[in-house]
Design a protein around this motif. Structure first.
Motif, PDB file in Angstrom:
ATOM      1  N   ILE A 108       0.866  -1.178   0.000  1.00 27.83           N
ATOM      2  CA  ILE A 108       0.000   0.000   0.000  1.00 27.83           C
ATOM      3  C   ILE A 108       0.900   1.224   0.000  1.00 27.83           C
ATOM      4  O   ILE A 108       1.786   1.361   0.849  1.00 27.83           O
ATOM      5  CB  ILE A 108      -0.895  -0.005   1.253  1.00 27.83           C
ATOM      6  CG1 ILE A 108      -1.754  -1.279   1.276  1.00 27.83           C
ATOM      7  CG2 ILE A 108      -1.770   1.249   1.297  1.00 27.83           C
ATOM      8  CD1 ILE A 108      -2.331  -1.600   2.625  1.00 27.83           C
ATOM      9  N   THR A 109       0.701   2.116  -0.948  1.00 25.56           N
ATOM     10  CA  THR A 109       1.541   3.315  -1.021  1.00 25.56           C
ATOM     11  C   THR A 109       0.752   4.530  -0.546  1.00 25.56           C
ATOM     12  O   THR A 109      -0.464   4.596  -0.727  1.00 25.56           O
ATOM     13  CB  THR A 109       2.066   3.549  -2.445  1.00 25.56           C
ATOM     14  OG1 THR A 109       0.973   3.559  -3.353  1.00 25.56           O
ATOM     15  CG2 THR A 109       3.042   2.458  -2.849  1.00 25.56           C
ATOM     16  N   GLY A 176       6.208   1.913   1.298  1.00 19.98           N
ATOM     17  CA  GLY A 176       4.870   1.345   1.222  1.00 19.98           C
ATOM     18  C   GLY A 176       4.541   0.793   2.591  1.00 19.98           C
ATOM     19  O   GLY A 176       5.370   0.830   3.505  1.00 19.98           O
ATOM     20  N   TYR A 177       3.336   0.286   2.724  1.00 19.58           N
ATOM     21  CA  TYR A 177       2.895  -0.249   4.012  1.00 19.58           C
ATOM     22  C   TYR A 177       2.428  -1.679   3.832  1.00 19.58           C
ATOM     23  O   TYR A 177       1.709  -2.005   2.884  1.00 19.58           O
ATOM     24  CB  TYR A 177       1.758   0.609   4.579  1.00 19.58           C
ATOM     25  CG  TYR A 177       2.217   2.007   4.909  1.00 19.58           C
ATOM     26  CD1 TYR A 177       2.721   2.312   6.162  1.00 19.58           C
ATOM     27  CD2 TYR A 177       2.181   3.014   3.943  1.00 19.58           C
ATOM     28  CE1 TYR A 177       3.163   3.591   6.461  1.00 19.58           C
ATOM     29  CE2 TYR A 177       2.617   4.292   4.233  1.00 19.58           C
ATOM     30  CZ  TYR A 177       3.101   4.575   5.497  1.00 19.58           C
ATOM     31  OH  TYR A 177       3.555   5.842   5.770  1.00 19.58           O
ATOM     32  N   LYS A 181       0.291  -2.513   8.406  1.00 14.34           N
ATOM     33  CA  LYS A 181       0.523  -1.063   8.442  1.00 14.34           C
ATOM     34  C   LYS A 181       1.934  -0.684   8.887  1.00 14.34           C
ATOM     35  O   LYS A 181       2.175   0.394   9.411  1.00 14.34           O
ATOM     36  CB  LYS A 181      -0.519  -0.369   9.320  1.00 14.34           C
ATOM     37  CG  LYS A 181      -1.919  -0.565   8.783  1.00 14.34           C
ATOM     38  CD  LYS A 181      -2.910   0.316   9.472  1.00 14.34           C
ATOM     39  CE  LYS A 181      -4.178   0.296   8.715  1.00 14.34           C
ATOM     40  NZ  LYS A 181      -5.309  -0.203   9.064  1.00 14.34           N
TER      41      LYS A 181
END
Length: 193
Positions: A108-109, A176-177, A181
């Motif tokens: 996830i960016t 990113g994640y 998270k």
């Protein structure tokens, strides 16, 4: 398992066979693919990235340096140092027409224009003072996220690793994640000035 559908492989092969003579070829290819629903193309200063909506990996190609190869080498060194959790694994996936294609898990960016105004806590600021990444990790927002997420002793090891390996350009657009998270570097090949 890293894989591409036939359609995805054909898109990458189209670039490798027809547009890969130099970095200018990437921009021509990106223009050609601008309206495609099959792939999103993005790039930084040193690499181009193919992002397929239904693939758990992104696929990178080098534009004018060995930054993807360097990422692969850094990841191996991070594994040896027990610090791989800070880096998304980059591996050589295939070579088409002499163009090396690297794969990396899709994370996830953060959104473009992310708030960069978070102040460092005094403890994070003191720790960050030891980092030599002259244009990246020293961003307040980025390091504060790492400081909140990870154990301080691990961050001390990470900073030493960054310094010893001359890693640079670790700014908030290059992370990113994970699903948990956790912030992770996704573009860490850096560049020489």
């Amino acid at each position: 398992m890293i894989s591409l559908t036939e359609k995805q492989l054909n898109i990458i092969a189209d670039y490798c066979l027809n547009f890969s003579d130099d970095s200018l070829g990437w921009y021509e290819f990106a223009d050609k693919m601008a309206d495609s629903k099959e792939v999103e193309l993005t790039n930084g200063a040193t690499k181009g990235v193919f992002i397929f909506p239904d693939n758990d990996y992104v696929f990178k190609i080098e534009l004018d340096t060995d930054s993807c190869k360097r990422e692969e080498e850094i990841y191996v060194e991070a594994e040896e140092a027990g610090l791989e959790r800070f880096f998304a694994k980059t591996v050589l996936y295939d070579v088409i027409n002499g163009v090396e294609i690297y794969a990396q898990p899709k994370l996830i960016t953060p959104p473009i224009g992310k708030d960069e105004t978070v102040d460092l806590s005094p403890a994070a600021s003191e720790l960050l003072g030891y980092c030599d990444d002259w244009n990246g990790l020293c961003e307040n927002t980025l390091f504060e996220e790492f400081y909140i997420t990870y154990d301080v002793s691990l961050l001390e090891q990470l900073i030493t690793f960054i310094n010893n390996n001359n890693i640079n350009d670790l700014h908030s657009c290059n992370i990113g994640y994970t699903a948990e998270k956790e912030p992770v570097f996704i573009d860490y090949g850096g560049y020489e000035v």
